[in-house]
Design a protein around this motif. Sequence first.
Motif, PDB file in Angstrom:
ATOM      1  N   GLN A  11       0.831  -1.207   0.000  1.00  0.00           N
ATOM      2  CA  GLN A  11       0.000   0.000   0.000  1.00  0.00           C
ATOM      3  C   GLN A  11       0.859   1.247   0.000  1.00  0.00           C
ATOM      4  O   GLN A  11       2.035   1.223   0.397  1.00  0.00           O
ATOM      5  CB  GLN A  11      -0.910  -0.009   1.216  1.00  0.00           C
ATOM      6  CG  GLN A  11      -1.983  -1.086   1.183  1.00  0.00           C
ATOM      7  CD  GLN A  11      -2.936  -0.988   2.357  1.00  0.00           C
ATOM      8  OE1 GLN A  11      -2.568  -0.499   3.420  1.00  0.00           O
ATOM      9  NE2 GLN A  11      -4.153  -1.469   2.176  1.00  0.00           N
ATOM     10  N   PRO A  86       2.165   5.156  -5.626  1.00  0.00           N
ATOM     11  CA  PRO A  86       1.796   4.459  -6.865  1.00  0.00           C
ATOM     12  C   PRO A  86       2.749   4.764  -8.027  1.00  0.00           C
ATOM     13  O   PRO A  86       2.900   3.937  -8.934  1.00  0.00           O
ATOM     14  CB  PRO A  86       0.389   4.976  -7.141  1.00  0.00           C
ATOM     15  CG  PRO A  86      -0.169   5.269  -5.782  1.00  0.00           C
ATOM     16  CD  PRO A  86       0.998   5.822  -5.012  1.00  0.00           C
ATOM     17  N   SER A 122      -0.345   0.169  -4.295  1.00  0.00           N
ATOM     18  CA  SER A 122      -1.756   0.492  -4.436  1.00  0.00           C
ATOM     19  C   SER A 122      -2.073   1.794  -3.691  1.00  0.00           C
ATOM     20  O   SER A 122      -1.469   2.107  -2.666  1.00  0.00           O
ATOM     21  CB  SER A 122      -2.615  -0.639  -3.887  1.00  0.00           C
ATOM     22  OG  SER A 122      -2.374  -0.813  -2.507  1.00  0.00           O
TER      23      SER A 122
END
Length: 123
Positions: A11, A86, A122
């Motif tokens: 993440q 990202p 992500s």
Amino acid sequence: QLQAYGGGLVQTGGSLRLSCAASGGTLNSYKVGWFRQVPGREREFVSTITWNGGTTILADSVKGRFTISRDYARQSVYLHMNSLTPEDTAVYFCAVTRTVYSSLKDPDKYYNWGQGTQVTVSS
């Protein structure tokens, strides 16, 4: 040939450590660089470390977040990635070079590229 591994799905804000090792050989006498690539774009310089670890170079886009190190006993080079975003999503490759300092960011000066490792961040 080199092997890069340690990628995965993480993440935003997470961390990963990538490893680079040589199959059937040693990295210890080479400068080792990390590059990354996304589909449709050129391979991008990320970081490099000299054979004695005395000099490390980081791309501006990763300064303050990534570090590079090497372990002579394990004959490995590591890319420590923190605060991932990202925009860091890519396939990461390692390779070796003996080129001069001024060319260390040029992927054409590197060789023994192996299969990369996918890093996906992500949002």
